[in-house]
Design an enzyme around this catalytic site. Structure first.
Site, PDB file in Angstrom:
ATOM      1  N   CYS A   2       0.819  -1.207   0.000  1.00 35.29           N
ATOM      2  CA  CYS A   2       0.000   0.000   0.000  1.00 35.29           C
ATOM      3  C   CYS A   2       0.858   1.264   0.000  1.00 35.29           C
ATOM      4  CB  CYS A   2      -0.889   0.048   1.238  1.00 35.29           C
ATOM      5  SG  CYS A   2      -1.930  -1.382   1.419  1.00 35.29           S
ATOM      6  N   ARG A  27       5.030   0.426  -5.978  1.00 33.40           N
ATOM      7  CA  ARG A  27       5.015  -0.410  -4.780  1.00 33.40           C
ATOM      8  C   ARG A  27       4.092  -1.621  -4.941  1.00 33.40           C
ATOM      9  NH1 ARG A  27       6.823   2.365  -0.103  1.00 33.40           N
ATOM     10  NH2 ARG A  27       5.485   1.129   1.248  1.00 33.40           N
ATOM     11  N   TRP A  75      -3.016  -2.571  -1.580  1.00 30.97           N
ATOM     12  CA  TRP A  75      -2.651  -3.944  -1.936  1.00 30.97           C
ATOM     13  C   TRP A  75      -3.449  -4.810  -0.964  1.00 30.97           C
ATOM     14  CZ3 TRP A  75      -0.291  -8.312   0.164  1.00 30.97           C
ATOM     15  CH2 TRP A  75       0.254  -9.219  -0.751  1.00 30.97           C
ATOM     16  N   ASN A 101      -1.628   1.481   5.807  1.00 33.61           N
ATOM     17  CA  ASN A 101      -0.753   0.440   5.264  1.00 33.61           C
ATOM     18  C   ASN A 101      -0.398  -0.457   6.437  1.00 33.61           C
ATOM     19  OD1 ASN A 101       1.276  -1.099   4.160  1.00 33.61           O
ATOM     20  ND2 ASN A 101       2.708   0.614   3.851  1.00 33.61           N
ATOM     21  N   GLY A 102      -0.589  -1.773   6.286  1.00 31.74           N
ATOM     22  CA  GLY A 102      -0.265  -2.685   7.380  1.00 31.74           C
ATOM     23  C   GLY A 102      -1.450  -3.571   7.706  1.00 31.74           C
ATOM     24  N   GLU A 487      17.981 -16.934  -8.885  1.00 29.13           N
ATOM     25  CA  GLU A 487      17.582 -15.557  -9.187  1.00 29.13           C
ATOM     26  C   GLU A 487      17.062 -15.441 -10.629  1.00 29.13           C
ATOM     27  OE1 GLU A 487      16.816 -13.053  -7.648  1.00 29.13           O
ATOM     28  OE2 GLU A 487      17.115 -11.324  -8.942  1.00 29.13           O
ATOM     29  N   LYS A 491      13.353 -14.174 -11.571  1.00 28.27           N
ATOM     30  CA  LYS A 491      13.076 -13.052 -12.487  1.00 28.27           C
ATOM     31  C   LYS A 491      12.049 -13.467 -13.523  1.00 28.27           C
ATOM     32  CE  LYS A 491      14.156 -10.470 -10.711  1.00 28.27           C
ATOM     33  NZ  LYS A 491      14.783 -10.329  -9.457  1.00 28.27           N
ATOM     34  N   GLU A 494       8.403 -14.147 -11.923  1.00 30.85           N
ATOM     35  CA  GLU A 494       7.646 -13.017 -11.367  1.00 30.85           C
ATOM     36  C   GLU A 494       7.140 -12.058 -12.430  1.00 30.85           C
ATOM     37  OE1 GLU A 494       9.851 -10.621  -8.566  1.00 30.85           O
ATOM     38  OE2 GLU A 494      11.662 -10.796  -9.750  1.00 30.85           O
ATOM     39  N   HIS A 510      18.423 -35.713  -8.821  1.00 29.53           N
ATOM     40  CA  HIS A 510      17.663 -36.163  -7.660  1.00 29.53           C
ATOM     41  C   HIS A 510      16.182 -35.800  -7.754  1.00 29.53           C
ATOM     42  CE1 HIS A 510      21.383 -37.366  -5.746  1.00 29.53           C
ATOM     43  NE2 HIS A 510      21.894 -36.207  -6.136  1.00 29.53           N
ATOM     44  N   LYS A 609       6.429  -4.002  -4.311  1.00 26.47           N
ATOM     45  CA  LYS A 609       7.854  -3.685  -4.276  1.00 26.47           C
ATOM     46  C   LYS A 609       8.394  -3.785  -2.865  1.00 26.47           C
ATOM     47  CE  LYS A 609      11.735  -2.394  -6.032  1.00 26.47           C
ATOM     48  NZ  LYS A 609      12.453  -3.473  -6.744  1.00 26.47           N
TER      49      LYS A 609
HETATM   50  C1  F6R Z   1      12.126  -9.958  -6.577  1.00 31.16           C
HETATM   51  C2  F6R Z   1      12.034  -9.010  -5.488  1.00 31.16           C
HETATM   52  C3  F6R Z   1      11.648  -9.529  -4.144  1.00 31.16           C
HETATM   53  C4  F6R Z   1      12.434  -8.781  -3.059  1.00 31.16           C
HETATM   54  C5  F6R Z   1      11.953  -9.199  -1.666  1.00 31.16           C
HETATM   55  C6  F6R Z   1      12.768  -8.555  -0.573  1.00 31.16           C
HETATM   56  O1  F6R Z   1      12.516  -9.347  -7.754  1.00 31.16           O
HETATM   57  O2  F6R Z   1      12.231  -7.852  -5.656  1.00 31.16           O
HETATM   58  O3  F6R Z   1      11.837 -10.891  -4.048  1.00 31.16           O
HETATM   59  O4  F6R Z   1      13.785  -9.063  -3.211  1.00 31.16           O
HETATM   60  O5  F6R Z   1      10.600  -8.851  -1.517  1.00 31.16           O
HETATM   61  O6  F6R Z   1      12.684  -7.171  -0.653  1.00 31.16           O
HETATM   62  P1  F6R Z   1      13.758  -6.221   0.018  1.00 31.16           P
HETATM   63  O7  F6R Z   1      15.056  -6.470  -0.664  1.00 31.16           O
HETATM   64  O8  F6R Z   1      13.231  -4.846  -0.236  1.00 31.16           O
HETATM   65  O9  F6R Z   1      13.802  -6.587   1.460  1.00 31.16           O
END
Ligand code: F6R
Length: 614
Positions: A2, A27, A75, A101-102, A487, A491, A494, A510, A609
């Site tokens: 949010c 966000r 959100w 937010n929360g 990773e 990418k 997501e 395995h 985000k």
């Molecule tokens: C993936 C991504 C998330 C963040 C995760 C942690 O591309 O961005 O997996 O890495 O939510 O977020 P931070 O680094 O802000 O604690």
């Protein structure tokens, strides 16, 4: 997650709020809303499921002569994303409105009590409960708005950043926070309230970061007052924002993610700036200088993070153990906090977070601190909560990351971890002079080598076109490049919504090998010198089952190039630095596949985000 924005002052409030909401879009959200006080002190609320543009259409005409307003991007947590559950939420009388937010954990108990007192609820949100609780306290105790908010917050359990506006108090906005971020922007006789600095930077550089359990009242006479929820007055610490407006713009790129991928030669350099001195052969990390001794003598380093930052932590494990010979444990912050971990006072915890606001990481830090461990942070967002609750730390200096999928923040995190490991290795004498200097020289060349990888983007785009309709992907890597397999898969999934799994290459036998047939693209990160033969064998195993190999190889490494169906050649480098290069083609591949599938690259569905709830 949010996004909150509020304004009180002399300017037109609505354009400021709408622009602020657009800045907060990154966000992640599923509905948006706005509330303002008319000249006759009536509260108006407009909210809409969907994007901010939907809200703007719903508003029809932008009201003018409005000088106090709040806005929100939601959100969904409690209740589906729809117009009714969107914020702002109104109290029963329609006089108080709240954005939040929360998550309020005890909201159902408070709601039941309020229902017994005659309150009706129209939404499923915990936020409407806060609005009615404030209203109830105000009428019961006959107190002013700020006091009613303070008393209400003493009754709630959970996480919140809220802004409250009331038609009975048209000259002020009240805001408060606990575990969710809130920034106050201070202008000339005007105030801005926001979840982060992005909606504020174009108006003022002077900000105050509210601390947990603090409440602020900002007034249109230019005064503001911060108190704790225990009613103690606090002296505000006004900071200057180190952010420029251009950093928040796409700057000619179609998407923020693409811009951020292309910024990496610069951001990796920025992470090293003033820290790596090639001429002198030194590394200095001012932020953790006082903790070097503690780190060197730590019986164990615990790296905590979530998501992409957790992948960076895994690379950190290889680096610290390999170079500095310090035992490392890597944990998901969310698991660490709930598994009754053994933490000793001599342990050093390093929390890694781009946003610096991830709730699970924050809770894990608090747990480690309560057991007496030293906690350091590696954060990107300056002034973020994690950067403030840790004992010390290093900023990554990658600049604002707006694309939801983390790219430049990841390479910056890996750069900092590399510098830390090298610094400790040098101080502990666990690295030879020659090797140390070789790595430093190579590290200095990494930005140029990333630049070289970016130049082969067209080739990667062609590969993306071949595989854009795949339903599954497997990513394999070994040692330093195992976290890169994770990773790369993250990418892809997501932003393109293709199911993708990352595995240590040797683990394929395995289980995952059962998935391989001619439909299965397998991305193999095959740059490692040390495991070259073993990776070659893994490729043979995939080929024997007609899987399609996309190999990331170091230039001049002929054998795998020939075996692979598609080979992406990247510059050769020291193995310990190879993640900084091998992730780049995987980011580009995910980006193009997502784009070709018509996905919203910058704001993938369901993602936020900054994950400020558990
Ligand atoms: C993936 C991504 C998330 C963040 C995760 C942690 O591309 O961005 O997996 O890495 O939510 O977020 P931070 O680094 O802000 O604690």
């Amino acid at each position: 997650m949010c996004g909150i924005v509020g304004y009180i002052g002399t300017k037109e409030a609505i354009p400021i709020i709408l622009n602020g909401l657009r800045r907060l879009e990154y966000r992640g959200y599923d509905s948006a809303g706005i509330a303002y006080l008319n000249g006759d002190n009536t509260l108006k609320v407009f909210k809409k499921k969907g994007k901010v543009n939907e809200l703007v259409k719903h508003l029809k005409n932008i009201p003018t002569n409005i000088h106090i307003a709040i806005g929100h991007t939601r959100w969904a947590t409690h209740g589906a994303p729809n117009d009714i559950n969107a914020h702002p939420q109104l109290s029963a009388s329609g006089k108080i409105t709240v954005i939040h937010n929360g998550i309020i954990e005890n909201y159902s108990i408070i709601k039941e009590a309020l229902i017994k007192q005659g309150y009706n609820f129209v939404s499923e949100t915990d936020t409407e409960v806060i609005a009615n609780l404030i209203e109830e306290i105000q009428s019961r105790d006959g107190v002013i708005l700020s006091e009613a908010v303070r008393l209400a917050l003493n009754e709630v359990i959970g996480a919140y950043a809220i802004v409250v506006m009331s038609s009975d108090f048209p000259d002020e906005l009240i805001a408060a926070r606990k575990s969710s971020p809130l920034v106050i922007g201070i202008g000339e006789n005007e105030f801005f309230l926001a979840s982060d600095a992005t909606p504020i930077v174009e108006h003022t550089k002077n900000v105050v970061y509210l601390n947990d359990e603090e409440i602020v009242s900002v007034k249109n006479d230019g005064t503001f007052l911060i108190k704790t929820i225990e009613n103690k007055i606090k002296t505000p610490f006004i900071e200057e924002l180190q952010m420029e407006l251009e950093m928040l713009e796409r700057g000619g790129y179609d998407y923020f993610m693409l811009k951020e991928i292309y910024e990496q030669p610069t951001t990796v350099k920025d992470s090293m700036r003033g820290r790596l001195n090639l001429e002198k052969g030194t590394i200095s990390l001012g932020g953790i200088k006082d903790y070097e001794h503690k780190l060197m003598n730590a019986p164990r380093i615990i790296l905590l993070a979530c998501g992409t930052s957790w992948h960076a932590a895994l690379i950190g494990e290889y680096l610290f153990e390999d170079l500095a010979r310090i035992p490392v444990e890597v944990d998901y912050a969310s698991e660490f906090r709930y598994r009754n971990p053994i933490i000793k006072e001599e342990d050093v915890v390093i929390a890694i977070s781009q946003s610096g606001e991830t709730l699970d990481t924050m809770a894990a830090i608090e747990l480690a601190k309560s057991k007496g461990a030293t906690v350091l942070g590696i954060c990107n967002v300056v002034g973020s909560t994690i950067s403030r609750i840790t004992d010390a730390g290093c900023y990554t200096h990658a600049g604002p990351e707006i694309g939801v999928a983390s790219t430049k923040a990841f390479t910056a995190q890996v750069t900092i971890l590399t510098l830390m490991a090298l610094l400790l290795a040098r101080k502990k004498g666990t690295i030879t002079d020659t090797h140390y200097h070789q790595i430093l020289i190579e590290l200095d060349k990494i930005p140029a080598k990333i630049e070289a990888v970016l130049k082969i983007s067209k080739q990667i785009e062609k590969i993306a076109a071949e595989f854009k309709d795949a339903r599954n992907f497997l990513y394999l890597g070994r040692a330093y490049n195992f976290p890169i397999a994770l990773e790369g898969a993250l990418k892809l999934k997501e932003i393109s919504y293709i199911h993708a799994e990352g595995y240590p290459a040797a683990e394929m036998k395995h289980g995952p090998i059962a998935l391989i047939d001619e439909e299965m693209p397998v991305v193999v990160i095959a740059t490692n010198q040390s495991a070259y033969e073993k990776i070659t064998n893994n490729i043979m195993e995939v080929k024997a089952r007609r899987g399609k190999i996309i190999a990331i190889v170091a230039e001049g490494n002929g054998k795998i190039k020939e075996l692979a169906d598609y080979a992406i050649e990247i510059p050769e480098t020291e193995e310990i630095l190879s993640p900084l290069l091998s992730i780049i083609p995987l980011q580009i591949l995910a980006y193009h596949i997502a784009l070709m599938r018509g996905c919203n690259v910058d704001q993938p569905r369901n993602l936020a985000k900054s994950v400020t709830v558990e």
